[in-house]
Design a protein around this motif. Structure first.
Motif, PDB file in Angstrom:
ATOM      1  N   ILE A 219       0.850  -1.187   0.000  1.00 11.30           N
ATOM      2  CA  ILE A 219       0.000   0.000   0.000  1.00 11.30           C
ATOM      3  C   ILE A 219       0.889   1.241   0.000  1.00 11.30           C
ATOM      4  CG2 ILE A 219      -0.168  -0.050   2.541  1.00 11.30           C
ATOM      5  CD1 ILE A 219      -2.954   1.176   2.295  1.00 11.30           C
ATOM      6  N   GLY A 220       0.455   2.270  -0.706  1.00  6.05           N
ATOM      7  CA  GLY A 220       1.259   3.488  -0.713  1.00  6.05           C
ATOM      8  C   GLY A 220       0.799   4.474  -1.762  1.00  6.05           C
ATOM      9  N   GLU A 221       1.597   5.514  -1.939  1.00 10.63           N
ATOM     10  CA  GLU A 221       1.265   6.578  -2.881  1.00 10.63           C
ATOM     11  C   GLU A 221       1.213   6.021  -4.300  1.00 10.63           C
ATOM     12  OE1 GLU A 221       2.901  11.020  -4.200  1.00 10.63           O
ATOM     13  OE2 GLU A 221       4.152   9.689  -2.969  1.00 10.63           O
ATOM     14  N   LYS A 222       0.157   6.359  -5.019  1.00 13.91           N
ATOM     15  CA  LYS A 222      -0.055   5.802  -6.348  1.00 13.91           C
ATOM     16  C   LYS A 222       1.117   6.076  -7.280  1.00 13.91           C
ATOM     17  CE  LYS A 222      -2.817   7.632  -9.510  1.00 13.91           C
ATOM     18  NZ  LYS A 222      -4.033   8.040 -10.287  1.00 13.91           N
ATOM     19  N   ARG A 223       1.612   7.286  -7.303  1.00 17.30           N
ATOM     20  CA  ARG A 223       2.698   7.642  -8.226  1.00 17.30           C
ATOM     21  C   ARG A 223       3.948   6.813  -7.938  1.00 17.30           C
ATOM     22  NH1 ARG A 223       4.725  12.063  -7.267  1.00 17.30           N
ATOM     23  NH2 ARG A 223       5.454  12.777  -9.284  1.00 17.30           N
ATOM     24  N   GLU A 224       4.270   6.627  -6.664  1.00 19.25           N
ATOM     25  CA  GLU A 224       5.461   5.863  -6.305  1.00 19.25           C
ATOM     26  C   GLU A 224       5.287   4.380  -6.640  1.00 19.25           C
ATOM     27  OE1 GLU A 224       8.369   6.929  -5.500  1.00 19.25           O
ATOM     28  OE2 GLU A 224       7.752   9.033  -5.442  1.00 19.25           O
ATOM     29  N   ILE A 225       4.104   3.850  -6.391  1.00 20.68           N
ATOM     30  CA  ILE A 225       3.849   2.451  -6.741  1.00 20.68           C
ATOM     31  C   ILE A 225       3.978   2.247  -8.242  1.00 20.68           C
ATOM     32  CG2 ILE A 225       1.989   0.745  -6.940  1.00 20.68           C
ATOM     33  CD1 ILE A 225       1.182   1.406  -4.101  1.00 20.68           C
ATOM     34  N   GLN A 226       3.435   3.164  -9.023  1.00 21.12           N
ATOM     35  CA  GLN A 226       3.507   3.028 -10.478  1.00 21.12           C
ATOM     36  C   GLN A 226       4.950   3.072 -10.971  1.00 21.12           C
ATOM     37  OE1 GLN A 226       0.892   6.086 -11.955  1.00 21.12           O
ATOM     38  NE2 GLN A 226      -0.949   4.848 -11.639  1.00 21.12           N
ATOM     39  N   LEU A 227       5.765   3.887 -10.354  1.00 21.14           N
ATOM     40  CA  LEU A 227       7.162   3.989 -10.761  1.00 21.14           C
ATOM     41  C   LEU A 227       7.978   2.767 -10.352  1.00 21.14           C
ATOM     42  CD1 LEU A 227       7.989   7.747 -10.079  1.00 21.14           C
ATOM     43  CD2 LEU A 227       7.933   6.601 -12.291  1.00 21.14           C
TER      44      LEU A 227
ATOM     45  N   ALA B 141       9.591  -3.684  -9.637  1.00 26.91           N
ATOM     46  CA  ALA B 141      10.274  -4.220  -8.463  1.00 26.91           C
ATOM     47  C   ALA B 141       9.322  -4.899  -7.483  1.00 26.91           C
ATOM     48  CB  ALA B 141      11.027  -3.100  -7.743  1.00 26.91           C
ATOM     49  N   LEU B 142       8.026  -4.841  -7.781  1.00 31.40           N
ATOM     50  CA  LEU B 142       7.039  -5.393  -6.860  1.00 31.40           C
ATOM     51  C   LEU B 142       6.624  -6.795  -7.301  1.00 31.40           C
ATOM     52  CD1 LEU B 142       4.752  -2.242  -6.375  1.00 31.40           C
ATOM     53  CD2 LEU B 142       6.741  -2.953  -5.028  1.00 31.40           C
TER      54      LEU B 142
ATOM     55  N   THR C  86      10.473  -8.051 -20.082  1.00 29.78           N
ATOM     56  CA  THR C  86       9.470  -7.045 -19.711  1.00 29.78           C
ATOM     57  C   THR C  86       9.863  -6.349 -18.421  1.00 29.78           C
ATOM     58  OG1 THR C  86       7.711  -8.283 -20.797  1.00 29.78           O
ATOM     59  CG2 THR C  86       7.052  -6.666 -19.150  1.00 29.78           C
ATOM     60  N   VAL C  87      10.363  -7.131 -17.459  1.00 26.42           N
ATOM     61  CA  VAL C  87      10.775  -6.546 -16.172  1.00 26.42           C
ATOM     62  C   VAL C  87      11.888  -5.533 -16.382  1.00 26.42           C
ATOM     63  CG1 VAL C  87      11.845  -7.036 -13.951  1.00 26.42           C
ATOM     64  CG2 VAL C  87      10.061  -8.557 -14.830  1.00 26.42           C
TER      65      VAL C  87
ATOM     66  N   VAL D  34       3.875  -4.627   9.713  1.00 20.62           N
ATOM     67  CA  VAL D  34       4.035  -3.633   8.656  1.00 20.62           C
ATOM     68  C   VAL D  34       5.505  -3.228   8.574  1.00 20.62           C
ATOM     69  CG1 VAL D  34       3.431  -1.741  10.230  1.00 20.62           C
ATOM     70  CG2 VAL D  34       3.255  -1.395   7.758  1.00 20.62           C
ATOM     71  N   ARG D  35       5.983  -3.017   7.346  1.00 18.55           N
ATOM     72  CA  ARG D  35       7.363  -2.557   7.156  1.00 18.55           C
ATOM     73  C   ARG D  35       7.423  -1.617   5.964  1.00 18.55           C
ATOM     74  NH1 ARG D  35      10.758  -5.652   3.464  1.00 18.55           N
ATOM     75  NH2 ARG D  35       9.502  -7.175   2.293  1.00 18.55           N
ATOM     76  N   THR D  36       8.476  -0.832   5.907  1.00 14.32           N
ATOM     77  CA  THR D  36       8.680   0.109   4.804  1.00 14.32           C
ATOM     78  C   THR D  36       9.381  -0.599   3.655  1.00 14.32           C
ATOM     79  OG1 THR D  36       8.899   1.941   6.365  1.00 14.32           O
ATOM     80  CG2 THR D  36       9.723   2.301   4.132  1.00 14.32           C
ATOM     81  N   LEU D  37       8.860  -0.424   2.442  1.00 22.28           N
ATOM     82  CA  LEU D  37       9.499  -0.956   1.240  1.00 22.28           C
ATOM     83  C   LEU D  37      10.270   0.109   0.473  1.00 22.28           C
ATOM     84  CD1 LEU D  37       6.809  -3.325  -0.367  1.00 22.28           C
ATOM     85  CD2 LEU D  37       8.748  -3.943   1.084  1.00 22.28           C
ATOM     86  N   HIS D  38       9.722   1.317   0.458  1.00 25.35           N
ATOM     87  CA  HIS D  38      10.273   2.397  -0.368  1.00 25.35           C
ATOM     88  C   HIS D  38       9.664   3.686   0.151  1.00 25.35           C
ATOM     89  CE1 HIS D  38      10.974   4.859  -4.033  1.00 25.35           C
ATOM     90  NE2 HIS D  38      11.959   4.014  -4.273  1.00 25.35           N
TER      91      HIS D  38
END
Length: 463
Positions: A38-46, A50-51, A384-385, A450-454
């Motif tokens: 879960i997180g900010e849409k822009r950051e997840i899209q970028l 890596a996910l 693709t990755v 819960v942990r921080t990924l980015h």
């Protein structure tokens, strides 16, 4: 340690609108064995490349998502149709025009609808390809339910301590009064029409003129309400995309007017003695919370007004009528929303599922669990990755280059301020605090980690 197979990715576009509800959804998902990003849409899209492969819940189905949706499919994610703005609109036709992309709408593997009307509209589209539509409700509605009222207690108490008694005015004029002065579709339509009216879509121009007239009436109304209720703080909560300074000027010297956007809207609704809006989702939310809700409609248009929130509110066609209605509500023990309550609830139930019984979040997770059992992600295509990582790096570099060299100092500052305004930088404590409040309110979610990924991206998992 084995990595759980069940995974969700939940992007958040507007922090105050969505974040709490999506943390709640994540907690319910972990109970059923999901790990959630879960997180900010822009950051997840970028950072998609890596996910890990997952079930992806977008914020909408607009054609603007075409690059992201295509990339998700190529990376082996499953796309589920959701829309954060699928219940409040002028008409189904306008909703389809503004929110549903003709190329992207057919992409999802299944759809999660807010209620029967949302499902009906989706199924009626020419692009609908028969994918399952499940009427689950939306996790944002869960936050309005009595079972979670204690989740907001501290925030409501803090509002009262800071502001005393409040009358809340919610505004939604971002397309005219945008946070960034050079933005706003309705403002742009009006400006283009002064040069060449025929170049502007007739409906868009009519909507812009209607909204401009309402905008002007709202600015005039602020001072009149402030003068009529000197013992109350008249608190203006603009839409996240709006310029706050416009509303400070509208206060016209009245010291009991404040402009605030901090935090989720629900505690502000609960703290308010009266809620004033026009065509705003907060009118519907306020009604469901049992608060006195008033729709200020000095001009009325069946074509341009958003019907649902206005229909469940007490309507006023002038500032004088509005003030009289609010005074009556403040002096009466009967809620203003009790008049015609049965008919209003019947109307709302056409748009919102899971108002009682199992939470919408529970319905969503059970639906996704069954889908996940049947979903077989495609094999990883490392070409693709690598291409996705290269593309993301290119976007990041272009963003930095444009910010450094192609934007003036003022534009750069406005853009940064706006992005930080709709989704600020957050840390682990923001999520941990919310999970703890959900644990206390519901007596559940005791085994959630819960942990921080980015930056602004987090992982919530069964612990």
């Amino acid at each position: 340690m084995t990595i759980p197979r069940r995974r969700l990715t939940i992007p958040v576009e507007i922090f105050n609108r969505e974040f709490d509800a999506k943390v709640l959804l994540s907690c319910f998902a972990t109970e059923r064995g999901f790990t959630v990003i879960i997180g900010e849409k822009r950051e997840i899209q970028l950072n998609l490349a890596a996910l890990p492969k997952s079930i992806y819940l977008p914020t909408n189905l607009h054609n603007r998502n075409s690059i992201v949706f295509s990339l998700l499919t190529q990376l082996g994610h499953a796309l589920v149709g959701t829309d954060e703005e699928a219940i409040v609109y002028c008409s189904p036709e306008v909703y389809v025009k503004e929110k549903l992309g003709s190329t992207e709408f057919p992409r999802p593997n299944l759809f999660l609808a807010w209620g029967p009307e949302n499902a009906r509209i989706w199924k009626s589209q020419p692009q609908y390809n028969g994918m399952p539509v499940h009427i689950t409700g939306n996790s944002r509605v869960d936050l309005l339910r009595p079972e979670l009222r204690s989740y907001w207690t501290t925030a409501v108490e803090n509002i009262h301590k800071k502001f005393g008694k409040i009358i809340l005015i919610n505004t939604n004029f971002g397309k005219l009064n945008h946070f960034r002065p050079n933005k706003g579709a309705e403002k742009e339509a009006l400006e283009r029409a002064t040069v060449s009216p025929s170049d502007v879509d007739e409906f868009d121009l009519g909507m812009a003129r209607h909204r401009l007239a309402l905008f002007q009436h709202f600015q005039e109304m602020v001072g009149q309400v402030a003068a009529a209720f000197p013992a109350h703080t008249v608190l203006i909560r603009p839409h996240p995309s709006e310029n706050h300074e416009t509303w400070r000027q509208a206060a016209n010297g009245h010291t009991n007017v404040q402009v605030h956007i901090e935090g989720h809207v629900i505690p502000w609704l609960l703290a308010a003695d009266a809620i004033i809006h026009n065509s705003c989702t907060t009118g519907l939310e306020g009604y469901l919370l049992g608060r006195p809700v008033f729709s200020f409609q000095p001009i009325i248009s069946d074509r341009f007004d958003k019907q649902l929130p206005n229909a469940v509110s007490c309507r006023a066609t002038s500032s004088g009528e509005l003030i009289a209605l609010v005074k009556t509500a403040l002096s009466s023990s009967q809620s203003a929303g009790e008049n015609g309550a049965k008919a209003k609830i019947q109307l709302i139930e056409q748009y919102l599922a899971s108002l009682q019984g199992p939470f919408a979040s529970e319905n969503i997770v059970k639906t996704l669990e069954k889908f996940d059992d049947a979903f077989s992600p495609s094999p990883t295509n490392w070409g693709t990755v690598l291409a996705a990582k290269s593309q993301a790096l290119g976007r990041k570099l272009r963003r930095r280059f444009n910010a450094q060299f192609r934007m003036g100092d003022q534009n750069r500052s406005q853009r940064y301020d706006y992005l930080n305004h709709i989704f600020p930088e957050i840390n682990l404590a923001h999520i941990e605090e919310r999970i703890n409040r959900f644990q206390q309110a519901l007596g559940r979610f005791q085994h959630v980690g819960v942990r921080t990924l980015h930056d602004n991206i987090f992982e919530i998992f069964p612990n």
